[in-house]
Motif scaffolding. Structure first.
Motif, PDB file in Angstrom:
ATOM      1  N   ASP A  41      42.906  -0.531  -3.668  1.00  0.00           N
ATOM      2  CA  ASP A  41      43.799  -0.437  -4.829  1.00  0.00           C
ATOM      3  C   ASP A  41      44.115   1.044  -5.081  1.00  0.00           C
ATOM      4  O   ASP A  41      43.219   1.857  -5.271  1.00  0.00           O
ATOM      5  CB  ASP A  41      43.043  -1.075  -6.026  1.00  0.00           C
ATOM      6  CG  ASP A  41      43.844  -1.082  -7.315  1.00  0.00           C
ATOM      7  OD1 ASP A  41      44.806  -0.291  -7.431  1.00  0.00           O
ATOM      8  OD2 ASP A  41      43.471  -1.862  -8.201  1.00  0.00           O
ATOM      9  N   ASP A  42      45.414   1.401  -5.106  1.00  0.00           N
ATOM     10  CA  ASP A  42      45.833   2.792  -5.328  1.00  0.00           C
ATOM     11  C   ASP A  42      45.117   3.412  -6.530  1.00  0.00           C
ATOM     12  O   ASP A  42      44.614   4.534  -6.465  1.00  0.00           O
ATOM     13  CB  ASP A  42      47.343   2.887  -5.630  1.00  0.00           C
ATOM     14  CG  ASP A  42      48.208   2.541  -4.433  1.00  0.00           C
ATOM     15  OD1 ASP A  42      47.747   1.752  -3.579  1.00  0.00           O
ATOM     16  OD2 ASP A  42      49.341   3.054  -4.361  1.00  0.00           O
ATOM     17  N   ASP A  43      45.118   2.675  -7.643  1.00  0.00           N
ATOM     18  CA  ASP A  43      44.581   3.223  -8.889  1.00  0.00           C
ATOM     19  C   ASP A  43      43.117   3.615  -8.751  1.00  0.00           C
ATOM     20  O   ASP A  43      42.681   4.627  -9.299  1.00  0.00           O
ATOM     21  CB  ASP A  43      44.721   2.195 -10.026  1.00  0.00           C
ATOM     22  CG  ASP A  43      46.195   1.940 -10.352  1.00  0.00           C
ATOM     23  OD1 ASP A  43      47.027   2.811  -9.985  1.00  0.00           O
ATOM     24  OD2 ASP A  43      46.499   0.894 -10.941  1.00  0.00           O
ATOM     25  N   ILE A  44      42.376   2.809  -8.012  1.00  0.00           N
ATOM     26  CA  ILE A  44      40.942   3.101  -7.839  1.00  0.00           C
ATOM     27  C   ILE A  44      40.759   4.364  -6.995  1.00  0.00           C
ATOM     28  O   ILE A  44      39.967   5.246  -7.326  1.00  0.00           O
ATOM     29  CB  ILE A  44      40.216   1.895  -7.198  1.00  0.00           C
ATOM     30  CG1 ILE A  44      40.112   0.736  -8.194  1.00  0.00           C
ATOM     31  CG2 ILE A  44      38.833   2.293  -6.690  1.00  0.00           C
ATOM     32  CD1 ILE A  44      39.096   0.958  -9.296  1.00  0.00           C
ATOM     33  N   LEU A  45      41.524   4.472  -5.912  1.00  0.00           N
ATOM     34  CA  LEU A  45      41.396   5.664  -5.062  1.00  0.00           C
ATOM     35  C   LEU A  45      41.864   6.910  -5.811  1.00  0.00           C
ATOM     36  O   LEU A  45      41.280   7.988  -5.671  1.00  0.00           O
ATOM     37  CB  LEU A  45      42.175   5.489  -3.757  1.00  0.00           C
ATOM     38  CG  LEU A  45      41.621   4.444  -2.772  1.00  0.00           C
ATOM     39  CD1 LEU A  45      42.415   4.467  -1.462  1.00  0.00           C
ATOM     40  CD2 LEU A  45      40.137   4.681  -2.472  1.00  0.00           C
ATOM     41  N   MET A  51      43.101  -2.398   4.708  1.00  0.00           N
ATOM     42  CA  MET A  51      43.885  -2.048   3.517  1.00  0.00           C
ATOM     43  C   MET A  51      43.424  -0.719   2.925  1.00  0.00           C
ATOM     44  O   MET A  51      44.228   0.094   2.487  1.00  0.00           O
ATOM     45  CB  MET A  51      43.712  -3.136   2.446  1.00  0.00           C
ATOM     46  CG  MET A  51      44.371  -4.447   2.755  1.00  0.00           C
ATOM     47  SD  MET A  51      46.133  -4.354   2.415  1.00  0.00           S
ATOM     48  CE  MET A  51      46.079  -4.399   0.593  1.00  0.00           C
ATOM     49  N   ILE A  52      42.129  -0.506   2.901  1.00  0.00           N
ATOM     50  CA  ILE A  52      41.580   0.749   2.351  1.00  0.00           C
ATOM     51  C   ILE A  52      42.060   1.938   3.183  1.00  0.00           C
ATOM     52  O   ILE A  52      42.517   2.950   2.651  1.00  0.00           O
ATOM     53  CB  ILE A  52      40.029   0.701   2.316  1.00  0.00           C
ATOM     54  CG1 ILE A  52      39.540  -0.353   1.317  1.00  0.00           C
ATOM     55  CG2 ILE A  52      39.449   2.077   1.985  1.00  0.00           C
ATOM     56  CD1 ILE A  52      38.055  -0.702   1.443  1.00  0.00           C
ATOM     57  N   GLN A  67      48.007   6.847   2.927  1.00  0.00           N
ATOM     58  CA  GLN A  67      49.272   6.978   2.193  1.00  0.00           C
ATOM     59  C   GLN A  67      49.133   7.964   1.036  1.00  0.00           C
ATOM     60  O   GLN A  67      50.009   8.782   0.796  1.00  0.00           O
ATOM     61  CB  GLN A  67      49.712   5.618   1.642  1.00  0.00           C
ATOM     62  CG  GLN A  67      50.509   4.790   2.646  1.00  0.00           C
ATOM     63  CD  GLN A  67      50.879   3.424   2.104  1.00  0.00           C
ATOM     64  OE1 GLN A  67      50.384   2.994   1.066  1.00  0.00           O
ATOM     65  NE2 GLN A  67      51.740   2.723   2.826  1.00  0.00           N
ATOM     66  N   LEU A  68      48.002   7.896   0.345  1.00  0.00           N
ATOM     67  CA  LEU A  68      47.802   8.743  -0.827  1.00  0.00           C
ATOM     68  C   LEU A  68      47.420  10.167  -0.441  1.00  0.00           C
ATOM     69  O   LEU A  68      47.697  11.113  -1.166  1.00  0.00           O
ATOM     70  CB  LEU A  68      46.724   8.144  -1.731  1.00  0.00           C
ATOM     71  CG  LEU A  68      47.087   6.794  -2.376  1.00  0.00           C
ATOM     72  CD1 LEU A  68      45.891   6.240  -3.143  1.00  0.00           C
ATOM     73  CD2 LEU A  68      48.297   6.944  -3.310  1.00  0.00           C
TER      74      LEU A  68
END
Ligand SMILES: [Ca+2]
Ligand SMILES: [Ca+2]
Lengths: 222, 222
Positions: free
Chosen positions: B55-59, B82-83, B89-90
């Motif tokens: 999840d983007d927000d968690i990372l 997915m991770i 990406q981030l």
């Protein structure tokens, strides 16, 4: 001279693949019938026993009396302990290698009779951390562990008839063998000098290709 | 310059112990709140995030933009994929090491962005089979992997300023360093001869104690 694999989950099946690759015979034992049936579908000549490896009757049905080794590799440390104990009671000469889930259980597994205890989740964690912190080293170790043709870490015991000689006199470089050290009574002499005295009973820890190993073994057993 | 450990089961916790041992900072991430709370009880200064590492927000909450690396080590290959994808990406510069359960998923994990993929159950199975078939070798490899003080396999890159020289001119034995080979553009030259030419960009694969490594590194960076 066959092997019993007690616990035929992911780890057990990977062991089976390595035994297949080196042409050893084995019997798969698991309480989960489904996983055995699925495995048999992929490998029609698979021998298996449906039951608990810590049960005398199951190990006897697997001909433990004539087995070379037992893998106690379920995902339950207590059960692996029972398997090790039962196997050694039925055949004190059988070699037992046990998986452990929690490293703290390792001494208990040894006490129960396991000759070697290995924790995939522990060494796996170390390898993963190493891959992050020391990039590069790992892929080499993986190659070493995996390939039959590549260079690998090998133990070469010096036979009883070995005539004492120095490290330098063996010409290891000529065999394309790298000597890492000499093991002796549980002690490890790292990087011994050329005048280090080699004697029967010591074990050379080397890195080399399989053919180089064979050539060196022939030379030292003459 | 911290690390994110996504998946804080047995493998993730073993990674954390290795990071603690080498004084690195990390944040534990898992969807299972109980395992995080239990871990915090044992280690009161543990930083953790309760959620899904894909999840983007968690990372982002784990400050992925400033992280050195992400461990994608849940017990689900799809989630680890997915991770890896989300992490790259981030922050395209972050190093990602992924665990895989089934070896066949390894190429997909690499495609998703993992720099290295490791399968504890696969290498564990190999190690266990090795311990049965080649007794002795393994305990040495385990010592190597485990101990901070013992001799271990190390990568020593030759720095850009390294003045070309032969293997023989380095006097590796004098540093108590055993040279296994030289890596260059993905190729591995095993057991190079004394007149092998060393150049910047190559990597020495050696076995040695940590102090010997430091001494050698100082010598070649002069
Ligand atoms: Ca099982
Ligand atoms: Ca988990």
């Amino acid at each position: 001279n066959h092997y019993l694999i007690c616990g035929f989950g992911r780890v057990g099946r990977n062991i089976a693949e390595e035994l297949d690759a080196t042409r050893r015979h084995y019997v798969a034992i698991d309480i989960d019938t489904d996983c055995l049936v699925t495995a048999r579908e992929r490998q029609p000549d698979l021998l298996y026993l449906d039951g608990d490896g810590s049960d005398d009757d199951i190990l006897l049905a697997g001909d433990i009396g004539n087995a070379a080794g037992v893998f106690a590799v379920t995902d339950d440390d207590g059960r692996n302990m029972m398997i090790a104990l039962t196997a050694k009671q039925l055949n004190p000469n059988v070699r037992v290698v046990a998986r452990c889930m929690e490293v703290r259980n390792s001494p208990k597994l040894r006490k129960a009779g396991a000759d070697v205890v290995i924790s995939p989740d522990f060494t796996g964690g170390l390898r993963i951390a190493s891959a992050m912190l020391r990039p590069g080293v790992l892929s080499f170790m993986d190659d070493m562990a995996r390939s039959e043709t590549a260079h690998r870490l090998e133990d070469i015991p010096l036979p009883a008839g070995f005539a004492s000689a120095t490290v330098g006199s063996l010409d290891l470089a000529g065999f394309d063998v790298v000597l890492l050290g000499v093991r002796e009574h549980g002690r490890f002499h790292f990087n011994p000098s050329l005048d280090f005295a080699l004697e029967p009973g010591q074990v050379l820890v080397v890195m080399c290709a399989p053919e180089a190993r064979k050539a060196l073994e022939r030379a030292i057993s003459r």
